[in-house]
Design a protein around this motif. Sequence first.
Motif, PDB file in Angstrom:
ATOM      1  N   TYR A 243       0.811  -1.218   0.000  1.00 39.30           N
ATOM      2  CA  TYR A 243       0.000   0.000   0.000  1.00 39.30           C
ATOM      3  C   TYR A 243       0.846   1.271   0.000  1.00 39.30           C
ATOM      4  O   TYR A 243       0.628   2.181  -0.807  1.00 39.30           O
ATOM      5  CB  TYR A 243      -0.943  -0.006   1.201  1.00 39.30           C
ATOM      6  CG  TYR A 243      -1.860   1.186   1.241  1.00 39.30           C
ATOM      7  CD1 TYR A 243      -2.933   1.283   0.360  1.00 39.30           C
ATOM      8  CD2 TYR A 243      -1.642   2.227   2.147  1.00 39.30           C
ATOM      9  CE1 TYR A 243      -3.771   2.381   0.377  1.00 39.30           C
ATOM     10  CE2 TYR A 243      -2.485   3.327   2.165  1.00 39.30           C
ATOM     11  CZ  TYR A 243      -3.550   3.402   1.288  1.00 39.30           C
ATOM     12  OH  TYR A 243      -4.368   4.492   1.303  1.00 39.30           O
ATOM     13  N   GLU A 244       1.815   1.354   0.878  1.00 37.36           N
ATOM     14  CA  GLU A 244       2.643   2.557   0.949  1.00 37.36           C
ATOM     15  C   GLU A 244       3.433   2.766  -0.349  1.00 37.36           C
ATOM     16  O   GLU A 244       3.593   3.904  -0.818  1.00 37.36           O
ATOM     17  CB  GLU A 244       3.594   2.481   2.148  1.00 37.36           C
ATOM     18  CG  GLU A 244       2.898   2.529   3.499  1.00 37.36           C
ATOM     19  CD  GLU A 244       2.337   1.182   3.939  1.00 37.36           C
ATOM     20  OE1 GLU A 244       1.715   1.135   5.014  1.00 37.36           O
ATOM     21  OE2 GLU A 244       2.521   0.180   3.220  1.00 37.36           O
ATOM     22  N   TYR A 245       3.908   1.680  -0.913  1.00 38.41           N
ATOM     23  CA  TYR A 245       4.626   1.748  -2.186  1.00 38.41           C
ATOM     24  C   TYR A 245       3.696   2.237  -3.290  1.00 38.41           C
ATOM     25  O   TYR A 245       4.084   3.080  -4.123  1.00 38.41           O
ATOM     26  CB  TYR A 245       5.190   0.369  -2.517  1.00 38.41           C
ATOM     27  CG  TYR A 245       6.035   0.310  -3.765  1.00 38.41           C
ATOM     28  CD1 TYR A 245       7.300   0.873  -3.803  1.00 38.41           C
ATOM     29  CD2 TYR A 245       5.573  -0.342  -4.909  1.00 38.41           C
ATOM     30  CE1 TYR A 245       8.095   0.804  -4.945  1.00 38.41           C
ATOM     31  CE2 TYR A 245       6.353  -0.412  -6.057  1.00 38.41           C
ATOM     32  CZ  TYR A 245       7.611   0.160  -6.066  1.00 38.41           C
ATOM     33  OH  TYR A 245       8.398   0.090  -7.200  1.00 38.41           O
ATOM     34  N   LEU A 246       2.462   1.737  -3.304  1.00 41.75           N
ATOM     35  CA  LEU A 246       1.494   2.189  -4.299  1.00 41.75           C
ATOM     36  C   LEU A 246       1.200   3.674  -4.150  1.00 41.75           C
ATOM     37  O   LEU A 246       1.121   4.405  -5.148  1.00 41.75           O
ATOM     38  CB  LEU A 246       0.191   1.391  -4.166  1.00 41.75           C
ATOM     39  CG  LEU A 246       0.224  -0.068  -4.620  1.00 41.75           C
ATOM     40  CD1 LEU A 246      -1.090  -0.755  -4.287  1.00 41.75           C
ATOM     41  CD2 LEU A 246       0.501  -0.160  -6.116  1.00 41.75           C
ATOM     42  N   LEU A 247       1.027   4.120  -2.921  1.00 45.87           N
ATOM     43  CA  LEU A 247       0.745   5.539  -2.698  1.00 45.87           C
ATOM     44  C   LEU A 247       1.892   6.434  -3.170  1.00 45.87           C
ATOM     45  O   LEU A 247       1.662   7.556  -3.623  1.00 45.87           O
ATOM     46  CB  LEU A 247       0.469   5.804  -1.217  1.00 45.87           C
ATOM     47  CG  LEU A 247      -0.951   5.573  -0.709  1.00 45.87           C
ATOM     48  CD1 LEU A 247      -1.046   5.968   0.757  1.00 45.87           C
ATOM     49  CD2 LEU A 247      -1.977   6.347  -1.534  1.00 45.87           C
ATOM     50  N   ASP A 248       3.115   5.933  -3.057  1.00 42.46           N
ATOM     51  CA  ASP A 248       4.274   6.701  -3.503  1.00 42.46           C
ATOM     52  C   ASP A 248       4.477   6.613  -5.020  1.00 42.46           C
ATOM     53  O   ASP A 248       4.999   7.548  -5.640  1.00 42.46           O
ATOM     54  CB  ASP A 248       5.548   6.204  -2.816  1.00 42.46           C
ATOM     55  CG  ASP A 248       5.596   6.585  -1.339  1.00 42.46           C
ATOM     56  OD1 ASP A 248       4.826   7.470  -0.927  1.00 42.46           O
ATOM     57  OD2 ASP A 248       6.399   5.975  -0.601  1.00 42.46           O
ATOM     58  N   THR A 249       4.061   5.481  -5.606  1.00 36.77           N
ATOM     59  CA  THR A 249       4.379   5.206  -7.005  1.00 36.77           C
ATOM     60  C   THR A 249       3.271   5.598  -7.972  1.00 36.77           C
ATOM     61  O   THR A 249       3.543   6.168  -9.041  1.00 36.77           O
ATOM     62  CB  THR A 249       4.694   3.705  -7.185  1.00 36.77           C
ATOM     63  OG1 THR A 249       5.731   3.330  -6.274  1.00 36.77           O
ATOM     64  CG2 THR A 249       5.135   3.406  -8.606  1.00 36.77           C
ATOM     65  N   ALA A 250       2.030   5.287  -7.636  1.00 39.11           N
ATOM     66  CA  ALA A 250       0.923   5.510  -8.566  1.00 39.11           C
ATOM     67  C   ALA A 250       0.805   6.962  -9.028  1.00 39.11           C
ATOM     68  O   ALA A 250       0.643   7.211 -10.232  1.00 39.11           O
ATOM     69  CB  ALA A 250      -0.385   5.020  -7.956  1.00 39.11           C
ATOM     70  N   PRO A 251       0.898   7.966  -8.134  1.00 39.12           N
ATOM     71  CA  PRO A 251       0.817   9.349  -8.612  1.00 39.12           C
ATOM     72  C   PRO A 251       1.949   9.705  -9.574  1.00 39.12           C
ATOM     73  O   PRO A 251       1.745  10.455 -10.542  1.00 39.12           O
ATOM     74  CB  PRO A 251       0.909  10.174  -7.321  1.00 39.12           C
ATOM     75  CG  PRO A 251       0.462   9.255  -6.234  1.00 39.12           C
ATOM     76  CD  PRO A 251       0.945   7.913  -6.654  1.00 39.12           C
ATOM     77  N   ARG A 252       3.132   9.181  -9.323  1.00 36.15           N
ATOM     78  CA  ARG A 252       4.269   9.443 -10.210  1.00 36.15           C
ATOM     79  C   ARG A 252       4.024   8.834 -11.589  1.00 36.15           C
ATOM     80  O   ARG A 252       4.344   9.437 -12.624  1.00 36.15           O
ATOM     81  CB  ARG A 252       5.550   8.872  -9.602  1.00 36.15           C
ATOM     82  CG  ARG A 252       6.081   9.636  -8.388  1.00 36.15           C
ATOM     83  CD  ARG A 252       7.315   8.948  -7.829  1.00 36.15           C
ATOM     84  NE  ARG A 252       8.059   9.765  -6.877  1.00 36.15           N
ATOM     85  CZ  ARG A 252       7.819   9.783  -5.575  1.00 36.15           C
ATOM     86  NH1 ARG A 252       6.849   9.014  -5.069  1.00 36.15           N
ATOM     87  NH2 ARG A 252       8.537  10.553  -4.770  1.00 36.15           N
ATOM     88  N   LEU A 253       3.473   7.617 -11.612  1.00 35.99           N
ATOM     89  CA  LEU A 253       3.177   6.966 -12.883  1.00 35.99           C
ATOM     90  C   LEU A 253       2.127   7.752 -13.665  1.00 35.99           C
ATOM     91  O   LEU A 253       2.275   7.986 -14.865  1.00 35.99           O
ATOM     92  CB  LEU A 253       2.686   5.534 -12.641  1.00 35.99           C
ATOM     93  CG  LEU A 253       3.742   4.526 -12.196  1.00 35.99           C
ATOM     94  CD1 LEU A 253       3.088   3.244 -11.706  1.00 35.99           C
ATOM     95  CD2 LEU A 253       4.716   4.221 -13.347  1.00 35.99           C
TER      96      LEU A 253
END
Length: 277
Positions: A127-137
């Motif tokens: 979850y934390e990785y997704l929150l950090d990564t998804a907006p960047r993608l």
Amino acid sequence: MSKAECRLCSHHCQLSEGQTGFCRTRRNQAGMIQSLNYGQVTSLALDPIEKKPLYHFHPGSAILSMGSFGCNMACCFCQNYTISQGGAEEVRWQISPEQLVELAQETKVKHGSIGVAFTYNEPLLSYEYLLDTAPRLRQAGQKVVLVTNGQIEAEPLQALLPYVDAMNIDLKTFSALTYEKLGGDLALAQSTIKMAVENGVHVEVTTLVVPGISDDTGEFRAEVDWLAAVSEQLPLHLSRYFPRYRYDAPATPLEKLYEFRDIAQKKLTYVHLGNVR
């Protein structure tokens, strides 16, 4: 020292210092719930979007697919158990959010990939990785796809959905009791489907038809009725089970899949069969 509660999914694991939760990916460290699989990757591949399966989201496209380890369910018939039920010993790469965006951009240029699918194990446990990564993608023009069992509480899901383009969500069965035996929560899966649809995410649903677990005709009729009430346009994938992991019932009879397809087509516009060979 008092226990820390993980509130990511319905297990709400109460963890003592150093203790790891049901999913094997979250631990109490110094009184705080910490992710154990942040950026840890066990599988990385370029897949057709239809393999997710997503048949109505940029059909014919390729997508960079990655997975970590862990799951917050314990399905005895798991078709991908070496990753989902494995641990850190399966990790092959450490990829930061910035590195993943760069890799996705390279894959787009070289292979026409449309984005990144978080899949193979249960992606919401990162979850934390997704929150950090998804907006960047998303900022880089990449599509974000989740292939998930939908076992996440409403509050963390709501924070993530603005950065998600498409989801394939497993609906394991339409029996609350069977869901509980599998380590999950039917109501939570339903809530995730509804929330994703209501937030404008492209959603497709998969039910693996497993003999003795999810092949009851009455329960399936109830599932179809519920899905149709959410949206008659919601694509449903009926996937054929083959013996795997700790469950050795014979493969799903094709006749059962055809029966379920006929039932679903009376209420839903798009019904697809998978693993039929």
